[in-house]
Design a protein around this motif. Structure first.
Motif, mmCIF file in Angstrom:
data_model
loop_
_atom_site.group_PDB
_atom_site.id
_atom_site.type_symbol
_atom_site.label_atom_id
_atom_site.label_comp_id
_atom_site.label_asym_id
_atom_site.label_seq_id
_atom_site.Cartn_x
_atom_site.Cartn_y
_atom_site.Cartn_z
ATOM 1 N N VAL A 22 9.905 -2.742 10.875
ATOM 2 C CA VAL A 22 8.781 -2.031 11.702
ATOM 3 C C VAL A 22 8.131 -1.171 10.395
ATOM 4 O O VAL A 22 8.533 -0.569 9.749
ATOM 5 N N LEU A 23 6.676 -1.407 10.701
ATOM 6 C CA LEU A 23 5.901 -0.869 9.428
ATOM 7 C C LEU A 23 4.880 0.154 9.875
ATOM 8 O O LEU A 23 4.446 0.091 11.201
ATOM 9 N N ALA A 27 0.807 -1.117 -0.045
ATOM 10 C CA ALA A 27 -0.066 0.037 -0.246
ATOM 11 C C ALA A 27 0.943 1.381 0.046
ATOM 12 O O ALA A 27 1.909 1.331 0.638
ATOM 13 N N GLU A 28 0.591 2.193 -0.979
ATOM 14 C CA GLU A 28 1.282 3.691 -0.923
ATOM 15 C C GLU A 28 1.413 4.169 0.482
ATOM 16 O O GLU A 28 2.497 4.946 0.638
ATOM 17 N N THR A 29 0.489 4.024 1.229
ATOM 18 C CA THR A 29 0.527 4.588 2.786
ATOM 19 C C THR A 29 1.382 3.710 3.627
ATOM 20 O O THR A 29 1.570 4.666 4.825
ATOM 21 N N VAL A 30 2.105 2.869 3.085
ATOM 22 C CA VAL A 30 2.874 2.149 4.309
ATOM 23 C C VAL A 30 4.301 2.200 4.211
ATOM 24 O O VAL A 30 4.923 2.369 2.852
ATOM 25 N N PHE A 31 4.932 2.681 5.042
ATOM 26 C CA PHE A 31 6.560 2.761 5.260
ATOM 27 C C PHE A 31 6.993 1.842 6.127
ATOM 28 O O PHE A 31 6.620 1.644 7.274
ATOM 29 N N ALA A 32 8.011 1.142 5.611
ATOM 30 C CA ALA A 32 8.780 0.229 6.221
ATOM 31 C C ALA A 32 10.270 0.419 6.454
ATOM 32 O O ALA A 32 10.853 1.152 5.569
ATOM 33 N N GLN A 33 10.801 0.091 7.672
ATOM 34 C CA GLN A 33 11.987 0.343 8.168
ATOM 35 C C GLN A 33 12.552 -0.652 8.774
ATOM 36 O O GLN A 33 11.861 -1.160 9.805
ATOM 37 N N ASP A 77 1.573 2.489 9.182
ATOM 38 C CA ASP A 77 0.435 2.667 7.964
ATOM 39 C C ASP A 77 -0.152 4.090 8.168
ATOM 40 O O ASP A 77 -0.767 4.119 9.185
ATOM 41 N N MET A 78 0.284 5.061 7.256
ATOM 42 C CA MET A 78 -0.115 6.523 7.451
ATOM 43 C C MET A 78 -1.498 6.656 7.463
ATOM 44 O O MET A 78 -2.053 7.436 8.217
ATOM 45 N N ALA A 79 -2.354 5.720 6.767
ATOM 46 C CA ALA A 79 -3.688 6.029 6.637
ATOM 47 C C ALA A 79 -4.550 5.782 7.848
ATOM 48 O O ALA A 79 -5.474 6.431 8.508
ATOM 49 N N SER A 80 -3.947 4.542 8.625
ATOM 50 C CA SER A 80 -4.592 4.318 9.915
ATOM 51 C C SER A 80 -3.668 4.728 11.190
ATOM 52 O O SER A 80 -4.384 4.651 12.268
ATOM 53 N N GLU A 81 -2.469 5.257 10.905
ATOM 54 C CA GLU A 81 -1.636 5.651 11.872
ATOM 55 C C GLU A 81 -1.438 4.367 12.772
ATOM 56 O O GLU A 81 -1.021 4.527 14.167
ATOM 57 N N ASN A 82 -1.256 3.193 12.409
ATOM 58 C CA ASN A 82 -0.828 2.220 12.984
ATOM 59 C C ASN A 82 0.671 1.694 12.738
ATOM 60 O O ASN A 82 0.897 1.767 11.437
ATOM 61 N N TYR A 83 1.167 1.182 13.974
ATOM 62 C CA TYR A 83 2.519 0.575 13.560
ATOM 63 C C TYR A 83 2.179 -0.773 13.673
ATOM 64 O O TYR A 83 1.489 -1.433 14.567
ATOM 65 N N PHE A 84 3.146 -1.594 13.020
ATOM 66 C CA PHE A 84 3.258 -3.049 12.855
ATOM 67 C C PHE A 84 4.827 -3.302 13.211
ATOM 68 O O PHE A 84 5.505 -2.869 12.540
ATOM 69 N N GLY A 85 5.042 -4.660 13.852
ATOM 70 C CA GLY A 85 6.137 -5.255 13.927
ATOM 71 C C GLY A 85 6.352 -6.545 13.547
ATOM 72 O O GLY A 85 5.488 -7.182 13.954
ATOM 73 N N THR A 132 9.943 -10.651 8.745
ATOM 74 C CA THR A 132 10.827 -9.533 8.072
ATOM 75 C C THR A 132 11.776 -10.228 6.757
ATOM 76 O O THR A 132 11.624 -9.758 5.881
ATOM 77 N N SER A 133 11.980 -11.604 6.966
ATOM 78 C CA SER A 133 12.472 -12.258 5.543
ATOM 79 C C SER A 133 11.330 -12.243 4.505
ATOM 80 O O SER A 133 11.894 -12.224 3.440
ATOM 81 N N ILE A 134 10.301 -12.378 4.931
ATOM 82 C CA ILE A 134 9.158 -12.581 3.965
ATOM 83 C C ILE A 134 9.070 -11.221 3.353
ATOM 84 O O ILE A 134 8.862 -11.233 1.860
ATOM 85 N N TRP A 135 8.879 -10.200 4.186
ATOM 86 C CA TRP A 135 8.719 -8.655 3.553
ATOM 87 C C TRP A 135 9.620 -8.419 2.613
ATOM 88 O O TRP A 135 9.511 -7.862 1.600
#
Length: 93
Positions: free
Chosen positions: A23-24, A10-16, A26-34, A40-43
């Protein structure tokens, strides 16, 4: 699992990557995911394979000592969770 599908982030997702885990945000929902090490390997495999699930599967089979059917199920479960969270879109390749 249909390996002919292609994943796009999704364009609203930033991954680092931080300390070996993704760590993800999602700017649309303002939720963080770890993501743990395997997530991480799959991503990263999805990124490297430009979303092609057949390529992701083959890459992960090379990386992990796991039966193909077990990996297919785990990959399918992971993709479903990402989809439900709105982090990806799945399309026919």
């Amino acid at each position: 699992m249909d390996l002919n599908r292609k994943i796009t982030f999704a364009e609203t997702v930033f991954a680092q990557e931080v300390d070996g885990e993704m760590v993800l945000l999602d700017m649309a929902s303002e939720n963080y995911f770890g993501l743990d090490e395997v997530g991480t390997s799959i991503w990263q495999a999805i990124e490297a394979c430009e979303g092609g699930l057949q390529c992701v599967l083959e890459r992960l089979l090379d990386e992990y000592d796991v039966e193909e059917e077990v990996l297919k199920k785990d990959l399918d479960d992971f993709v479903k969770k990402l989809l439900e969270s709105g982090l990806i879109e799945v399309k026919e390749a």
